[in-house]
Structure formats: structure tokens, C-alpha cells
Design a protein around this motif. Structure first.
Motif, mmCIF file in Angstrom:
data_model
loop_
_atom_site.group_PDB
_atom_site.id
_atom_site.type_symbol
_atom_site.label_atom_id
_atom_site.label_comp_id
_atom_site.label_asym_id
_atom_site.label_seq_id
_atom_site.Cartn_x
_atom_site.Cartn_y
_atom_site.Cartn_z
ATOM 1 N N ASN B 32 96.233 18.805 60.291
ATOM 2 C CA ASN B 32 97.240 17.806 61.093
ATOM 3 C C ASN B 32 96.592 16.761 62.138
ATOM 4 N N LYS B 83 103.237 18.892 73.816
ATOM 5 C CA LYS B 83 103.905 19.418 74.841
ATOM 6 C C LYS B 83 105.129 19.904 74.137
ATOM 7 N N THR B 85 105.734 20.260 70.913
ATOM 8 C CA THR B 85 105.830 21.102 69.729
ATOM 9 C C THR B 85 104.837 22.382 70.109
ATOM 10 N N GLN B 86 104.695 22.385 71.240
ATOM 11 C CA GLN B 86 103.704 23.700 71.720
ATOM 12 C C GLN B 86 104.463 25.061 71.189
ATOM 13 N N LYS B 87 103.648 25.786 70.766
ATOM 14 C CA LYS B 87 104.158 27.141 70.171
ATOM 15 C C LYS B 87 104.284 28.073 71.212
ATOM 16 N N LYS B 88 104.817 29.181 71.089
ATOM 17 C CA LYS B 88 105.280 30.222 72.050
ATOM 18 C C LYS B 88 104.015 30.768 72.540
ATOM 19 N N ASP B 89 102.867 31.006 71.868
ATOM 20 C CA ASP B 89 101.384 31.531 72.193
ATOM 21 C C ASP B 89 100.648 30.449 72.769
ATOM 22 N N THR B 91 99.715 27.759 71.716
ATOM 23 C CA THR B 91 99.032 26.790 70.794
ATOM 24 C C THR B 91 99.645 25.546 70.458
ATOM 25 N N TYR B 92 98.832 24.422 69.826
ATOM 26 C CA TYR B 92 99.715 23.194 69.593
ATOM 27 C C TYR B 92 99.588 22.947 68.138
ATOM 28 N N SER B 93 100.466 22.231 67.552
ATOM 29 C CA SER B 93 100.875 22.104 65.949
ATOM 30 C C SER B 93 99.750 20.976 65.477
ATOM 31 N N TYR B 94 98.893 20.493 66.279
ATOM 32 C CA TYR B 94 98.088 19.549 65.847
ATOM 33 C C TYR B 94 96.557 20.139 65.664
ATOM 34 N N GLY B 306 94.455 26.088 69.442
ATOM 35 C CA GLY B 306 95.107 26.758 68.193
ATOM 36 C C GLY B 306 94.707 26.037 66.953
#
Lengths: 271, 531
Positions: B32, B83, B85-89, B91-94, B306
Motif C-alpha cells: 500500500n 490516523k 485507518t489506524q488499527k487497534k494494535d 499499526t497503520y494500513s499503509y 506495521g
């Protein structure tokens, strides 16, 4: 096994879902953001206090209101006679004249504005930044004129000719017929034109950025800034909410007129 | 029968879906990438970096990789998206994002970035310009970010209308000669640099460019965010606003080319682009970095927490390969931090004069075989090459072109030398001299002289509170000022007007009903009379 009974009510489900997802839910989000402090995340009125204590924001509000009211007024002044001529004379027999007025609406908005910039430049409207406001106004009127012509035309076309004949039978002069019969009966068209122009002009900052060279800052630009460059969604939402209040106020006032009008027009209005 | 048919249909559908799902599971390699709009070589006909990478990866590693390439318009939008799309742990999705210098600083401070494994960044480290490497190491960004493009801020100007001496200082924005003919950026950070450059110009000019701390001192003057300075900037920019053509971030390039503007406060990459498009219109624009000092900016790749580090680094390595760096350079127009022989050759051939053959005035413009030279310069000093190592040296010369009939169509121009050695360093052999016919055009805008680079500094990331003050300052500059008393008068007038209209309508209604009643009474009377 009992089959699900299909009734006409169920046809409304997609519409309801759509409204809930794309209208109500975003609106709730805006309200949530507007009443939250950007730093602490707690409920607060800080965004509204910030808005009303900042001279820049209030000035922008006044500038956009002035721009919106002027645009609407000019649009109506141009559109009403146009729509009247188109609807009541033979000029528009094939619908071509109307098409010519509506045609710009189908061309890309940004492109139209850019073309307008070149046109205004060639007649010397970009020699100083004093004409920025007028340029923006011209661009807005140009862009929103079809939105005024179309609803008024629709209402005028549906107007019962017998009523006008009756009016002249009863001895009313041409101008009397216009002011006492035609205009009151076309009120729904005028109102829908106002609602379609007044608000978009307060927010379509593409026009003010392109034709005003960024010298005219309208409220829509402030919202955009808050969201995309200042990273303050809360303040942006608060301004959007204040704008929403304005919309409802105009709707409320214009709704009163349109009710009166539509009763007389026998459902000929768009609203 | 119908049931059988529908079962059959179902079966077919299942069959078509199955291979699709299994296919996805087999190699789930997805990268991504989140980049600025129009900021990578992506011309489908010429060179599409992302597609090339996908096929290259398939050929090299035997696996398919899908690059999800998306773009953003402002740093803040990018930050928001991360921010959100930040995941619970945490980490980010990019896997890769490309923010500007201040956003990189902010992201590093907030611990949002993964560290690079520089042992794997071979192409990057081999070709990285020493200047950028030092800058990154000094500021502690080296581990977290790799430079993608960089540039300076200055003025693009039309030399036919604007004098160089005027435009080489920030004070040009107060010059009445250029009233309504210059534009500044519709962005608080960039325009604040302009204000600071003007306000501190005397202090900046008093500094000694040869001293060791010169760059740092310029840095502290151009990173002054005290309340008093912000207020001064507001006053200054509000004055400037009265005289300018407009604020822009994108339309300036076009407006320069079409002649609406004479001076445009611009990023060097945009300046190069504006020069390119203006040339097609027959206008020759130039670019200058004000003598007082200016802003140095860059965009760099960071890997958010992440990220798939390995794949991200392979993608970057692919882009930093010299031939790909050149493709990007060619498409984006911003200066690349990648240097090397190939890049040098590319820069020479696109922005320098290459086929210069020395000859004396008496010499014929022909070589031994009787062919005419395409470009010839005349130099009275036969040992010119040894003497010319300084930037900006002027060669007395004549540039000639051959027309179609083989006749010499002569045109006199000046030729200068410009060395890029200070930027390319040991990555190239020789002294890095490029011949150019102007010292203020593409070549020098992309690779400024060491003196220019010495007076350019990176603008630091600012705290949220300071940022809010800056934004408020900018709002009031952009919108203008209206007195509260005027506002009050307008509100009162508006309310009075509305009230008047409502009262009139109500009165009219009352009148109507009264008249109706009278009419009805009249009718009654009439009908009784008839009776």
C-alpha cells in the motif's frame, strides 16, 4: 414455511437505508465533531466560541452572505424574464432555446470556471485585485444561472393559461396580471431557485479561488482549510453546522412562501 | 426441472468463485503506497513505475505483488487518513507514505515510523547525494526516512518585465512596480517564510556567508515563531495582500506561462515545470532564490508502524535504481537526491548544452569530414577548460545552428558554466561542469550553486499551539478585517428588513380577509335585493 409478504412499503427500504447511511449518519458525525474539543476530545463549545470570537471567520461569513445574496438576486433578475419568454412565447417551440440555457450545466464545472477566467482576463478584469469580488460574482452567476432558469421555467410552463385569460377578461392590465397573477403563482419556482443557489454559492470556493485568485475567502474555503490544511476537523464541523443553521433558516422562510404559492399553483411547484 | 436448472446455475457460480478465492490466498503480497498526486512516473505510454515494478517483481522473485497506489493532496489529509485507518494494535494500513519535511519530523516525534534497514537500501545509499545524506544524518531523519525529492523556494519571474536585482530580494513584494503582478502561496507555511525573509532581511544580510555557522544562523532567523514575529508577519502579509495578484498553489505555473503574472513565489520544481510549459508559448521564465535566504524543502518516504518493511524497501530500491530515478526526474521535474554518472548525463543532455566543439573564430564550422557542427562556440582562450572551474563563468562564444540546407544560421548567445560537483560529489568523475545559456533557468533551479544552498534552511515542525496561532494569523490575512461595528449595523439592518417584510405580509393578509368579508357581505346584500 411462510413466505415473506412483499408489500409496497418494502420498496422504501433502499431509500431509507440510503438516507440513514449517507445523510443521517454523517450529520450525526458532524454534530459530534462540532461539539468536541480538538485537543482533549471532551464535549465542549470551544469550536463555536472560537468561531464567533474570530474576526476573520465572521468577516468571511459576511463576505459569503453578501456574495450569496447578490448572486441569487442577479440570477433571479436574469432568469425570470428569460424563463418567462421561453415559456410563454414561440421562441422556445422546439425546446432548443431552453437547451442552450441548460447546456453549460452539463459541462465540467471547473472547466467552465477556467474558461471564464480567460474570458475575464481578455477584457482586462484581472488588472488589479480590486475586481476579485466582481469576478467571483460574475463566475457564480454564470455557474448558477441554469439552476434559476430551470425551476422557474417548469412552473411557468405548467401555468394554466385560462387563469391569465380570466385575469385579462376581468380587466387587469398586462403588468397587473404579471404582478398579481403570474409572479405569485410562480413563487414555488422562485423559492426552489433560491434554495438551489443561495447555499452552494456560500461554499463553492473553486469559483472564488479561480476567478478571485484567492483574494475572496468564502465560508466554504474556511471549512476546506480546517479539514485539509489545518488538521482541525472539529472547527471545520462547527462552521459546517453554523452553515446548516443558515440553510434551515432560509428553508423555513422560503417554505412559508412556497406553501402559499403551491396552494394556488395546484401542485405545480417543485417543492 | 426448474430446481435442477437453478442447482446447475448455482454449481457454475460456485465453480467460478472458487478459483478466485484460492488465487487470492496463495500470494497475498500487497503493497500500500500513499503518495502525492502526480508525483511518480506514471505515463502509461512512456513509463509507468508501478506497473513496471509489478512485472519486475514477478520476474525477479516469481511472485505477484499488487501495489495499491493512492494519492493525497495535502500533508494534513495524509496524516488524517493514517490516523483514521489506524488499527487497534497501533499499526497503520499503509506500507509507504511520502510526506514533506515537517510532517516527517512530526511523525518521527510521534513514533509513527519504522526504522529503515540501510544494509538493504543499496541503490539508495550508493546514489544518495552527500549533501542530502549529511542533512538527514545531522537532523536524525536518516534512519526513518529516505529523501524522494527536494528543492528550494524562490521567485519564478519573467525577465522581460522584471529586473533581476529587484526580484532577488524578498522586498520585491513591496515594490510598487510589480503591483498586482505577483502571487504568493495559498499556504501558511510557505508564505510565512516570505514574511520572515522580509522582516528579518537586514539581519539576514548582515550575516557573513563565509562563516561556519552561517546556515545555522539563517535557520534560526527563518524559524522564528515568537508571538511578536507572528504579529509582524500578519501586519506585513496584510499589506502585501493589498498589492498582490492573488494566492495560489497550482494555477501560478499556468498564469506565468500565459503572462497574467510576472512574479510567482514558487517551489523550484514548479518553477522548472513553469519554464517548460512557458517555453512552448515562447516565454522564457527564470527562477531566483532571494539573497537573504530561503526555505529548503524535501519529500521523503517513511514506513508507518506495521508496514511490510521488506516489500516496501524492495519497492524503494526499485525506484532508487538509477534508470528509474531518471524516469521520475523526467516526469516530476523536482530535483532528485539520486546522483551518479547516468543522472549527470541525463541532466547534461536535458538542461545543458552538450555538443560544444571548440574552435577559433577563424576556424571553419566544419570537422575533418566536411560535416557542419550543430552547435559551436568560439573561445579565444585555447586552454579555457582548465581555467573554467568556477560557477557562473562566462564564455565569449557564438552558438550556431544549421538550417535544413546546411547553411549556418547564426545566433549569438552567451554561454556560462555551472558546476554540480558540490551536489554530485564523488559520485561522478571530473569536475561536473555543465554548459548552459542561462544561470537562472532549469539547470540552476534544480541544482543551485553552493552559495544558494548554503542560505537555504529547512523549516521546522511547530507545536500545535504555535500552529494554531499561525493558522489564525493566516486566516485573518486571507479574509481581511471588518469592523465589529460595521457587522452590527449590517445585522440590525438585515433584521429590520426581514421584520418589515413580515409585517407587510401580515398586514396584506389581514387586508385581504377584510376585503373578502366585505365582498361577501356585499353579495349577501345583493342577493337579498334580488329576492
Amino acid at each position: 414455511m411462510t413466505a415473506l409478504k412483499f408489500s409496497r412499503k418494502h420498496l422504501g427500504i433502499p431509500y431509507g437505508l440510503f438516507m440513514a447511511l449517507f445523510v443521517v449518519f454523517p450529520l450525526l458525525l458532524i454534530i459530534y465533531y462540532a461539539f468536541t474539543d480538538p485537543l482533549t476530545g471532551k464535549l465542549s463549545l470551544i469550536n463555536f466560541i472560537d468561531f464567533f470570537t474570530s474576526n476573520a471567520n465572521l468577516t468571511a461569513m459576511f463576505i459569503s452572505l453578501a456574495l450569496a445574496i447578490l448572486t441569487t438576486a442577479i440570477c433571479l433578475l436574469i432568469a425570470y424574464p428569460t424563463a418567462y419568454i421561453l415559456a410563454r412565447t414561440d421562441m422556445n417551440k422546439n425546446g432548443i432555446m431552453l437547451l442552450l440555457f441548460i447546456l453549460p450545466m452539463w459541462i465540467n464545472f471547473v472547466l467552465r470556471t477556467a474558461a471564464m477566467k480567460e474570458l475575464l482576463f481578455s477584457i482586462g478584469m484581472f488588472k488589479s485585485n480590486k475586481t476579485s469580488f466582481i469576478n467571483t460574482l460574475i463566475g457564480m452567476v454564470y455557474d448558477y444561472l441554469p439552476f434559476a432558469v430551470l425551476p422557474i421555467y417548469t412552473v411557468l410552463q405548467k401555468l394554466d393559461k385560462n387563469i391569465l385569460e380570466a385575469s385579462s377578461d376581468l380587466g387587469a392590465s398586462g403588468s397587473q396580471t404579471l404582478f398579481k397573477v403570474t409572479i405569485p403563482l410562480s413563487m414555488p419556482g422562485i423559492v426552489s431557485a433560491i434554495t438551489m443557489i443561495l447555499l452552494p454559492t456560500m461554499t463553492s470556493y473553486v469559483v472564488s479561488d479561480t476567478l478571485g485568485n484567492g483574494n475572496v475567502t468564502i465560508i466554504g474555503k474556511l471549512i476546506e482549510n480546517q479539514f485539509s490544511t489545518m488538521y482541525n476537523w472539529n472547527a471545520g464541523s462547527a462552521i459546517a453546522m453554523i452553515l446548516l443553521v443558515f440553510i434551515f433558516a432560509t428553508m423555513l422562510i422560503s417554505g412559508k412562501f412556497s406553501e402559499e404559492g403551491s396552494q394556488d399553483a395546484r401542485g405545480g411547484g417543485l417543492w | 426441472m426448474k430446481k435442477l436448472f437453478s442447482l446447475f446455475l448455482c454449481g457454475i457460480l460456485m465453480l467460478t468463485i472458487l478459483p478466485l478465492t484460492s488465487c487470492k490466498k496463495e500470494d497475498s503480497l500487497v503493497l500500500n503506497v500513499y503518495n502525492w498526486e502526480d508525483y511518480i512516473a506514471c505515463d502509461e505510454e512512456v513509463y509507468d513505475m508501478v506497473a513496471e515494478f509489478e512485472s519486475w517483481y514477478k520476474a525477479t522473485y516469481g511472485k505477484t505483488v499488487k501495489v495499491n497506489y493512492s494519492t493525497f493532496g495535502t500533508n494534513e489529509n495524509m496524516y488524517n487518513e493514517l490516523k483514521l485507518t489506524q488499527k487497534k494494535d497501533g499499526t497503520y494500513s499503509y506500507d509507504l507514505v511520502c510526506p514533506s519535511e515537517y510532517m516527517i519530523q512530526k511523525m518521527i516525534l510521534e513514533g509513527m515510523c519504522e526504522k529503515f534497514d540501510h544494509s538493504k537500501m543499496v541503490n539508495y545509499n550508493n546514489n544518495l547525494a552527500p549533501y542530502i545524506e549529511n542533512l538527514f544524518e545531522e537532523n536524525g531523519w536518516y534512519d526513518y526516512a529516505t529523501c524522494y525529492n527536494w528543492g528550494t523556494m524562490g521567485f519564478t519571474y519573467n525577465p522581460e518585465k522584471v529586473a533581476y536585482d529587484d526580484v532577488s530580494s524578498w522586498s520585491v513584494v513591496t515594490n510598487p512596480k510589480y503591483k498586482y503582478k505577483f502571487s504568493i502561496k495559498d499556504s501558511v507555511r510557505d508564505s510565512y517564510v516570505l514574511a520572515l525573509g522580509y522582516i528579518n532581511r537586514e539581519k539576514l544580510l548582515a550575516l557573513d556567508p563565509n562563516s561556519e555557522n552561517y546556515n545555522k544562523e539563517v535557520g534560526s532567523l527563518l524559524n522564528d515563531f515568537s508571538d511578536q514575529t507572528i504579529e509582524n508577519a500578519r501586519v506585513f502579509l496584510s499589506e502585501v495582500r493589498q498589492n498582490l495578484y492573488g494566492f495560489e498553489v497550482d494555477s501560478g505555473k499556468q498564469d506565468m506561462a500565459t503572462g497574467k503574472l510576472w512574479i510567482n513565489f514558487a517551489w523550484s520544481g514548479d518553477a522548472v515545470y513553469a519554464m517548460d510549459i512557458a517555453e512552448e508559448e515562447g516565454t522564457y521564465l527564470e527562477y531566483v532564490v532571494p539573497v537573504e535566504g530561503s526555505n529548503l524543502f524535501f519529500d521523503g518516504w517513511v514506513m508507518p508502524k506495521g508496514a511490510n518493511k521488506e516489500l516496501a524497501q524492495i519497492f524503494l530500491e526499485f525506484m532508487y535504481r538509477e534508470d528509474n530515478a531518471i524516469e521520475n526526474l523526467d516526469y516530476i521535474c523536482y530535483s532528485s537526491p539520486m546522483v551518479g554518472e547516468d543522472v549527470f548525463t541525463y541532466v547534461c543532455s536535458s538542461y545543458g548544452l552538450t555538443t560544444l566543439i571548440p574552435c577559433n573564430e577563424e576556424t571553419e564550422y566544419q570537422d575533418a569530414n566536411g560535416n557542419y557542427y550543430e552547435e559551436v562556440y568560439i573561445c579565444n582562450d585555447p586552454n579555457f577548460q582548465e581555467n573554467l572551474v568556477q560557477n557562473g563563468d562566462l564564455l565569449a562564444y557564438r552558438l550556431t545552428y544549421l538550417d535544413n540546407d546546411g547553411n549556418i544560421a547564426c545566433e549569438e548567445t552567451e554561454i556560462f558554466t555551472h558546476s554540480v560537483k558540490h551536489f554530485f560529489g564523488d559520485k561522478i568523475e571530473g569536475d561536473g561542469i555543465i554548459y548552459t545559456d542561462s544561470l537562472n533557468r532549469q539547470l540552476v533551479a534544480m541544482y543551485p550553486t553552493p552559495e544558494t544552498m548554503n542560505r537555504c534552511v529547512v523549516m521546522e515542525h511547530v507545536e500545535t499551539q504555535t500552529l494554531k496561532k499561525l493558522n489564525n494569523m493566516w486566516d485573518s490575512v486571507k479574509v481581511g478585517y471588518m469592523k465589529y461595528s460595521t457587522m452590527l449595523i449590517i445585522i440590525i439592518a438585515a433584521v429590520a428588513l426581514i421584520a418589515l417584510v413580515i409585517v407587510l405580509i401580515l398586514l396584506k393578509k389581514k387586508g385581504k380577509t377584510l376585503r373578502l368579508r366585505k365582498k361577501n357581505i356585499g353579495k349577501l346584500v345583493n342577493s337579498e335585493r334580488i329576492k
